[in-house]
Design an enzyme around this catalytic site. Sequence first.
Site, mmCIF file in Angstrom:
data_model
loop_
_atom_site.group_PDB
_atom_site.id
_atom_site.type_symbol
_atom_site.label_atom_id
_atom_site.label_comp_id
_atom_site.label_asym_id
_atom_site.label_seq_id
_atom_site.Cartn_x
_atom_site.Cartn_y
_atom_site.Cartn_z
ATOM 1 N N PRO A 219 72.852 -11.250 111.003
ATOM 2 C CA PRO A 219 72.428 -9.850 110.882
ATOM 3 C C PRO A 219 72.646 -9.018 112.150
ATOM 4 C CG PRO A 219 70.826 -11.270 109.833
ATOM 5 C CD PRO A 219 71.790 -12.179 110.544
ATOM 6 N N TYR A 220 72.542 -9.633 113.308
ATOM 7 C CA TYR A 220 72.795 -8.901 114.549
ATOM 8 C C TYR A 220 74.227 -8.377 114.567
ATOM 9 C CZ TYR A 220 73.808 -8.165 119.529
ATOM 10 O OH TYR A 220 74.231 -7.645 120.721
#
Length: 411
Positions: A219-220
């Site tokens: 997700p980063y």
Amino acid sequence: MLNYSRNPAQSKPNRSLSLEAMDLADSKRKSNVSGKVLMAISLITLCIIILKQSPNFSSHSPFSQRQPGVTHVLVTGGAGYIGSHAALRLLKDSHRVTIVDNLSRGNLGAVKVLQQLFPDPAQLQFIYADLGDAKAVNKIFSKNEFDAVMHFAAVAYVGESTLDPLRYYHNITSNTLMVLKAMAAHGVKTLIYSSTCATYGEPKKMPITEETPQVPINPYGKAKKMAEDMIIDFSKNSDMAVMILRYFNVIGSDPEGRLGEAPRPELREHGRISGACFDAALGVIPGLKVKGTDYKTADGTCVRDYIDVSDLVDAHVKALAHAKPKNVGIYNVGTGKGRSVKEFVEACKKATMADIKVEYLERRPGDYAEVYSDPSKILRELNWTAKYTNLQESLQIAWRWQKSHRNGYGN
């Protein structure tokens, strides 16, 4: 009895006269006070008018006006590790700097260090605000004349992003949209965006160039890529000058020992490997936990490209100098050399001269085996190359700050 009944009757007129006299005296006193108040207000108003007519008087903050020859840079996340080092460099280069940070990850102590080093109130200001607050962001842009934005503000831990993905999409992608909208509304034309090699995911071919497909696996990296896409799409119909810097694993600290990395205690388990090494050397934690020994690399541990924070900041400054209207520049910022986690640990042991115990564990979710850059484009176009490439020396510099700041900035 006659005398008794007559005395009160005779005293009534006297009492009435006495009260009337008191009312008259009070009325005169009130009139005098009112007159003095009005006189004071008139004098103050007159003084303000005279001062405003003076050529040396300004009712505006120096940050609300452009100064010829001085670039005013908004540094979002400027109280954080990388942002504070960038602010330091900009101030040293005589730029005007506004730091905006909500201190959820940053340190007020870093801002105080900068304020002590640069006490001129017309050169540096700090604004406590959250970029997710649209009204606050708009107010900041409406009250300040920015020439450029360096957008560092972000949560930035791969492991944490897999546990709390919505936080990452909000903090990175949504907040970048807020900044973009404010820049567009207020005519700020230059953006230097702090991105990451995590947008590439796990490429099949090394080294990574700017043309390597972006297929993020956590997700980063996904949130950063979304922010990049948004910036690029917006720039197609504007005259904004955009520079996107995708940098690799950041280490080190200010060589003069003024700033360093001080993550909050509750975030240490998600933090950089250098922080974990230093904590182990200081005895804050019993040892170092290395996650993953079965990667397809020479020694089984992850391979990363470690870039010194001073070099990274220098790349941002060069990007600012080379930013051109109606143009998007995208650059990898790294050394071009990969180092394994085992190599890093050995360098850290030598830098700290500590016998660090190492425990090898299973892989961390969202990690990838090997990532290192091809920095030839940034050398060719911006004349930038990494100078602090000795891993042990960068760690020694950072270690000196850590030893003398065992509690971080103390706040």
